[in-house]
Design an enzyme around this catalytic site. Structure first.
Site, PDB file in Angstrom:
ATOM      1  N   ASP A 103      -1.512  14.919  17.003  1.00 59.83           N
ATOM      2  CA  ASP A 103      -0.803  14.328  16.046  1.00 59.83           C
ATOM      3  C   ASP A 103      -0.303  15.288  14.946  1.00 59.83           C
ATOM      4  O   ASP A 103      -1.273  15.615  14.012  1.00 59.83           O
ATOM      5  CB  ASP A 103      -1.482  13.158  15.351  1.00 59.83           C
ATOM      6  CG  ASP A 103      -0.515  12.431  14.318  1.00 59.83           C
ATOM      7  OD1 ASP A 103       0.622  12.912  14.104  1.00 59.83           O
ATOM      8  OD2 ASP A 103      -1.147  11.449  13.654  1.00 59.83           O
ATOM      9  N   TYR A 111      -5.101  17.557  14.387  1.00 51.06           N
ATOM     10  CA  TYR A 111      -4.759  16.640  13.604  1.00 51.06           C
ATOM     11  C   TYR A 111      -4.097  16.970  12.348  1.00 51.06           C
ATOM     12  O   TYR A 111      -4.902  17.424  11.441  1.00 51.06           O
ATOM     13  CB  TYR A 111      -5.866  15.587  13.281  1.00 51.06           C
ATOM     14  CG  TYR A 111      -5.553  14.294  12.521  1.00 51.06           C
ATOM     15  CD1 TYR A 111      -4.360  13.849  12.481  1.00 51.06           C
ATOM     16  CD2 TYR A 111      -6.554  13.800  11.760  1.00 51.06           C
ATOM     17  CE1 TYR A 111      -4.127  12.675  11.899  1.00 51.06           C
ATOM     18  CE2 TYR A 111      -6.318  12.650  11.033  1.00 51.06           C
ATOM     19  CZ  TYR A 111      -4.962  12.000  11.099  1.00 51.06           C
ATOM     20  OH  TYR A 111      -4.804  10.937  10.439  1.00 51.06           O
ATOM     21  N   ASP A 140      -0.990   2.221  16.026  1.00 53.83           N
ATOM     22  CA  ASP A 140       0.249   2.468  15.842  1.00 53.83           C
ATOM     23  C   ASP A 140       0.904   3.614  16.610  1.00 53.83           C
ATOM     24  O   ASP A 140       2.073   4.118  16.086  1.00 53.83           O
ATOM     25  CB  ASP A 140       0.674   2.250  14.393  1.00 53.83           C
ATOM     26  CG  ASP A 140       0.145   3.275  13.608  1.00 53.83           C
ATOM     27  OD1 ASP A 140      -0.873   4.101  13.973  1.00 53.83           O
ATOM     28  OD2 ASP A 140       0.306   3.307  12.141  1.00 53.83           O
ATOM     29  N   HIS A 141       0.206   4.411  17.177  1.00 54.16           N
ATOM     30  CA  HIS A 141       0.819   5.633  17.783  1.00 54.16           C
ATOM     31  C   HIS A 141       0.780   5.405  19.462  1.00 54.16           C
ATOM     32  O   HIS A 141      -0.335   4.670  19.873  1.00 54.16           O
ATOM     33  CB  HIS A 141      -0.114   6.850  17.329  1.00 54.16           C
ATOM     34  CG  HIS A 141      -0.022   7.339  16.135  1.00 54.16           C
ATOM     35  ND1 HIS A 141       0.816   8.475  15.903  1.00 54.16           N
ATOM     36  CD2 HIS A 141      -0.668   7.060  14.945  1.00 54.16           C
ATOM     37  CE1 HIS A 141       0.688   8.839  14.597  1.00 54.16           C
ATOM     38  NE2 HIS A 141       0.020   8.064  14.162  1.00 54.16           N
ATOM     39  N   ASN A 181       1.959  15.184  12.618  1.00 56.10           N
ATOM     40  CA  ASN A 181       2.631  14.801  11.396  1.00 56.10           C
ATOM     41  C   ASN A 181       3.626  15.333  10.861  1.00 56.10           C
ATOM     42  O   ASN A 181       3.830  15.388   9.757  1.00 56.10           O
ATOM     43  CB  ASN A 181       1.475  14.781  10.357  1.00 56.10           C
ATOM     44  CG  ASN A 181       0.687  13.449  10.143  1.00 56.10           C
ATOM     45  OD1 ASN A 181       1.274  12.495  10.284  1.00 56.10           O
ATOM     46  ND2 ASN A 181      -0.542  13.413  10.088  1.00 56.10           N
TER      47      ASN A 181
END
Length: 468
Positions: free
Chosen positions: A140, A110, A226-227, A142
């Site tokens: 994720d 993450y 939202d992913h 980012n």
């Protein structure tokens, strides 16, 4: 072997019981290995969550409000976890795992929201601790891989330093973005934000040696987040490894015992095929029952057999010696815990040095087999060369074959049969130049099928070859 599906999703917190059970149930049906990030798990709740999952799982927890990573396994396939590295800040889990006899390093991450290249440098070092050549990293990140291809309605590029660091890590660990590799021109996104912003922040990175085992990769439909989930389907090959090409280990020429054995082998072969044993080889040329070429082949065959048996014996003795040294070192470690005597410490150092010399001999063999052309002075390249050798073997495997009629086959026995038929056809003459009736006369002086050149033609043939 069956297909293994690995899925990863940023679930935006699982503290709420109904949502957690729903997410667990949904992805349990979809994936064999489920990676969840931003779980908002706590160390106190891990046992309860694992009970709700119902199978094996690993958690990296931080707080009930932020971060958290989990890797959850089902019992639908064979696996064994050898070791694990769990981040106390809830940002990553790295496991050394064997899946269906194939050992890989599996990492769930993450990534930080801010531009933090140090985080990805740390991940690289943690992954490098394990000696596996095959690596799968998902989560994720980012960070997008390509600003133009992986973002929509962005005004500026986010986290450029982290992006540069990820590309550096990809190069050093031989990683590739498998979804982009399989979908080079597609614009799809795994995250949707305010002002219609979208980006591909979630993805899998794998080493190139297992790229051929990836049946497919995809971006799924978002649910309670939202992913969107991202996933890969892996089908590890069950190809049977052949004997390969035997190569003579020239380090055996430093072994006096082996040299004497080879001298004896040569003498034995000569005595077996000589026409007249009374002739002294030192004073006269010997005559043999077979041609010199065949005699040389028989000598090589005998030496090959001796080299294989001698190397096998050496390997067994070396393994036995290594086990004995490790056992003795463990006993000395116990003694040092009781009483840190200088004599015991010196004895342990001596045995550790002996073990190091023994291991370095093995590494030299690996370097030779891997055909590595460089070695940095003083660098401990054991893992590098072991991985290089394994990767070279993996690249020789054909996990999938596309036939002339566009049919795909993945069954190992069918692939081997197609290879056999291909080379059989390749080396079978369709229109023999010589018929049976011609073969007896082919080498005769008056062979009617060979036109002999005259003097002028012979002189022409001595000139340089030109295009005309």
């Amino acid at each position: 072997m069956s297909t293994i599906t690995i899925g990863s999703v940023n679930c935006r917190g699982l503290s709420e019981t109904v949502k957690r059970i729903d997410i667990f149930t949904k992805y349990k049906d979809l994936y064999d290995i489920t990676i969840l990030v931003d779980t908002h798990s706590t160390s106190e709740k891990e046992k309860q969550w694992l009970h709700e999952w119902g199978y094996v799982g690993k958690f990296s927890s931080y707080s009930s409000k932020s971060r958290g990573v989990a890797i959850l396994f089902k019992n639908t396939f064979e696996f064994k976890i050898h070791d694990e590295t769990i981040d106390l800040m809830g940002n990553f889990i790295i496991v050394d795992i064997t899946i269906q006899d194939y050992r890989i390093t599996l990492a769930a991450i993450y990534g930080p929201n801010n531009d933090d290249p140090v985080f990805f440098e740390n991940i690289k070092h943690k992954i490098s601790r394990y000696s596996n050549s095959s690596i799968v990293v998902a989560g994720d990140w980012n960070v997008v891989q390509d600003y133009d291809m992986d973002t929509l309605h962005y005004r500026s590029e986010n986290n450029p330093q982290s992006k540069a660091k990820i590309h550096e890590v990809m190069h050093e660990l031989d990683l590739l973005d498998i979804w982009r590799q399989q979908h080079p021109f597609d614009n799809r996104y795994s995250w949707r934000g305010p002002n219609h912003k979208q980006s591909r922040l979630d993805y899998f990175m794998i080493t190139s040696d297992i790229e051929a085992f990836v049946v497919s990769s995809d971006i799924g439909i978002s649910y309670r987040s939202d992913h969107s989930p991202v996933l890969i389907n892996l089908k590890f090959s069950s190809q049977i490894r052949g004997k390969g090409t035997w190569k003579f280990n020239n380090s055996l020429l430093r072994e006096t015992e082996f040299i004497e054995k080879v001298k004896g082998d040569i003498k034995t072969v000569i005595e077996e095929y000589e026409s007249d044993p009374s002739i002294d080889i030192e004073t006269e040329d010997k005559q043999f029952n077979i041609s010199y070429q065949l005699l040389w082949d028989m000598i090589k065959m005998k030496v090959r057999g001796s080299a294989i048996s001698f190397s096998s014996f050496q390997k067994k003795e070396g393994n036995k010696k290594e086990k004995d040294l490790l056992y003795k070192i463990s006993l000395l470690d116990e003694k040092l815990l009781e009483n840190n005597l200088p004599s015991v410490y010196q004895e342990r150092e001596g045995m550790e040095l002996e073990l190091k010399i023994l291991r370095e001999k093995n590494v030299k063999g690996i370097i030779t087999r891997a055909k590595a052309r460089w070695q940095v002075e003083g660098e401990k390249g054991s893992n590098y060369f072991c991985n290089l050798e394994k990767k070279h073997y993996t690249e020789k495997i054909i996990p999938k074959l596309i036939l002339e009629d566009e049919t795909e086959i993945t069954d190992p026995s069918s692939i081997r049969n197609e290879q056999k038929q291909f080379y059989k056809k390749l080396y079978t003459s369709c229109k023999p130049l010589l018929l049976e009736t011609h073969r007896d006369t082919f080498l005769q002086h008056d062979n009617p099928f060979i036109t002999k050149p005259n003097e002028e033609e012979r002189k022409k043939a001595e000139k340089l070859i030109t295009f005309e």
